[in-house]
Design a protein around this motif. Structure first.
Motif, PDB file in Angstrom:
ATOM      1  N   PRO A 178       0.901  -1.059  -0.010  1.00  0.00           N
ATOM      2  CA  PRO A 178      -0.056   0.215  -0.078  1.00  0.00           C
ATOM      3  C   PRO A 178       0.756   1.163  -0.109  1.00  0.00           C
ATOM      4  O   PRO A 178       1.935   1.369   0.631  1.00  0.00           O
ATOM      5  CB  PRO A 178      -0.846  -0.102   1.293  1.00  0.00           C
ATOM      6  CG  PRO A 178      -0.456  -1.538   1.669  1.00  0.00           C
ATOM      7  CD  PRO A 178       0.561  -1.935   1.261  1.00  0.00           C
ATOM      8  N   GLY A 179       0.331   2.290  -0.609  1.00  0.00           N
ATOM      9  CA  GLY A 179       1.062   3.715  -0.666  1.00  0.00           C
ATOM     10  C   GLY A 179       1.362   4.070  -2.056  1.00  0.00           C
ATOM     11  O   GLY A 179       1.111   3.378  -3.022  1.00  0.00           O
ATOM     12  N   GLU A 180       2.193   5.101  -2.163  1.00  0.00           N
ATOM     13  CA  GLU A 180       2.535   5.694  -3.304  1.00  0.00           C
ATOM     14  C   GLU A 180       4.121   5.233  -3.665  1.00  0.00           C
ATOM     15  O   GLU A 180       4.764   5.635  -2.956  1.00  0.00           O
ATOM     16  CB  GLU A 180       2.398   7.397  -3.383  1.00  0.00           C
ATOM     17  CG  GLU A 180       1.131   7.577  -2.982  1.00  0.00           C
ATOM     18  CD  GLU A 180       0.065   7.621  -4.205  1.00  0.00           C
ATOM     19  OE1 GLU A 180       0.753   7.567  -5.627  1.00  0.00           O
ATOM     20  OE2 GLU A 180      -1.092   7.246  -4.127  1.00  0.00           O
ATOM     21  N   TRP A 181       4.260   4.533  -4.699  1.00  0.00           N
ATOM     22  CA  TRP A 181       5.411   4.136  -5.248  1.00  0.00           C
ATOM     23  C   TRP A 181       5.796   4.781  -6.520  1.00  0.00           C
ATOM     24  O   TRP A 181       4.894   4.890  -7.399  1.00  0.00           O
ATOM     25  CB  TRP A 181       5.400   2.514  -5.045  1.00  0.00           C
ATOM     26  CG  TRP A 181       5.088   2.029  -3.882  1.00  0.00           C
ATOM     27  CD1 TRP A 181       4.056   1.405  -3.543  1.00  0.00           C
ATOM     28  CD2 TRP A 181       5.887   2.068  -2.714  1.00  0.00           C
ATOM     29  NE1 TRP A 181       3.997   1.251  -1.929  1.00  0.00           N
ATOM     30  CE2 TRP A 181       5.265   1.530  -1.640  1.00  0.00           C
ATOM     31  CE3 TRP A 181       7.416   2.422  -2.404  1.00  0.00           C
ATOM     32  CZ2 TRP A 181       5.674   1.237  -0.453  1.00  0.00           C
ATOM     33  CZ3 TRP A 181       7.707   2.239  -1.064  1.00  0.00           C
ATOM     34  CH2 TRP A 181       7.099   1.619  -0.147  1.00  0.00           C
ATOM     35  N   ARG A 182       7.165   4.792  -6.558  1.00  0.00           N
ATOM     36  CA  ARG A 182       7.590   5.418  -7.996  1.00  0.00           C
ATOM     37  C   ARG A 182       7.262   4.300  -9.180  1.00  0.00           C
ATOM     38  O   ARG A 182       7.217   3.236  -9.051  1.00  0.00           O
ATOM     39  CB  ARG A 182       9.147   5.410  -7.896  1.00  0.00           C
ATOM     40  CG  ARG A 182       9.546   6.359  -7.130  1.00  0.00           C
ATOM     41  CD  ARG A 182      11.196   6.472  -7.007  1.00  0.00           C
ATOM     42  NE  ARG A 182      11.978   6.439  -8.283  1.00  0.00           N
ATOM     43  CZ  ARG A 182      12.896   7.096  -8.599  1.00  0.00           C
ATOM     44  NH1 ARG A 182      13.570   7.791  -7.755  1.00  0.00           N
ATOM     45  NH2 ARG A 182      13.287   6.910  -9.623  1.00  0.00           N
TER      46      ARG A 182
END
Length: 169
Positions: free
Chosen positions: A81-85
């Motif tokens: 979960p989360g924002e990843w490149r």
């Protein structure tokens, strides 16, 4: 003699059996039998690891001794979960059976994993590791991975803490 090759769909049953063995020898004493069995079925059953052998988003490299799988590493898209490149890749599983610890198998597979990441345009590698798996932490830190947070990891009904780690390539 230890050899290395990419996994093929025909390796599914043997790979799943090896993964079950490795996870159980490393973590089996931490969980109730029902939790361990549920996790092993979910992660390494027919719809788990073996099914991913035919998915183009995943790459799995095997280490073999006498044609028996003794280790593997799996790479693919980041699912935490989360924002990843967009140019990040996840190192999902990295298992070596205990008789081959210290034999150079892990180093050879890590070299492959990092080359795979670079050759596929990744600028960072993300992984999770059980907070109390100090051996694995030391191994990843030698390659430059650094802790970046925590994530819950479910084994049946048990929820453990894992460290998220990142290596900028």
């Amino acid at each position: 003699m230890i050899t290395y090759r990419d996994a093929r769909t025909i390796d599914g049953p043997a790979l799943s059996a090896m993964a079950r063995r490795s996870f159980t020898e490393t973590f089996g004493t931490l969980y109730r039998q029902s939790d361990l069995a549920a996790f092993l079925d979910q992660a390494f059953g027919a719809n788990g690891l073996a099914a991913q052998l035919s998915e183009p988003d995943f790459a799995i490299r095997l280490a073999l001794a006498d044609d028996q799988i003794i280790g593997f590493v799996k790479m693919g898209p980041v699912t935490f979960p989360g924002e990843w490149r967009p140019d990040a890749i996840e190192l999902y599983q990295f298992y070596v059976l205990s008789p081959w610890h210290g034999s150079g198998v892990a180093q050879e597979m890590m070299a492959w994993a990092l080359e795979h990441a670079r050759s596929h345009g990744a600028r960072e590698v993300i992984l999770s590791v059980y907070v109390d798996n100090h051996r694995a932490h030391r191994f990843y830190e030698r390659y430059g991975f650094r802790d970046i947070g925590r994530i819950a990891f479910r084994v049946g009904e048990t929820v453990d803490d894992d460290n998220l780690m990142r290596l900028v390539l």
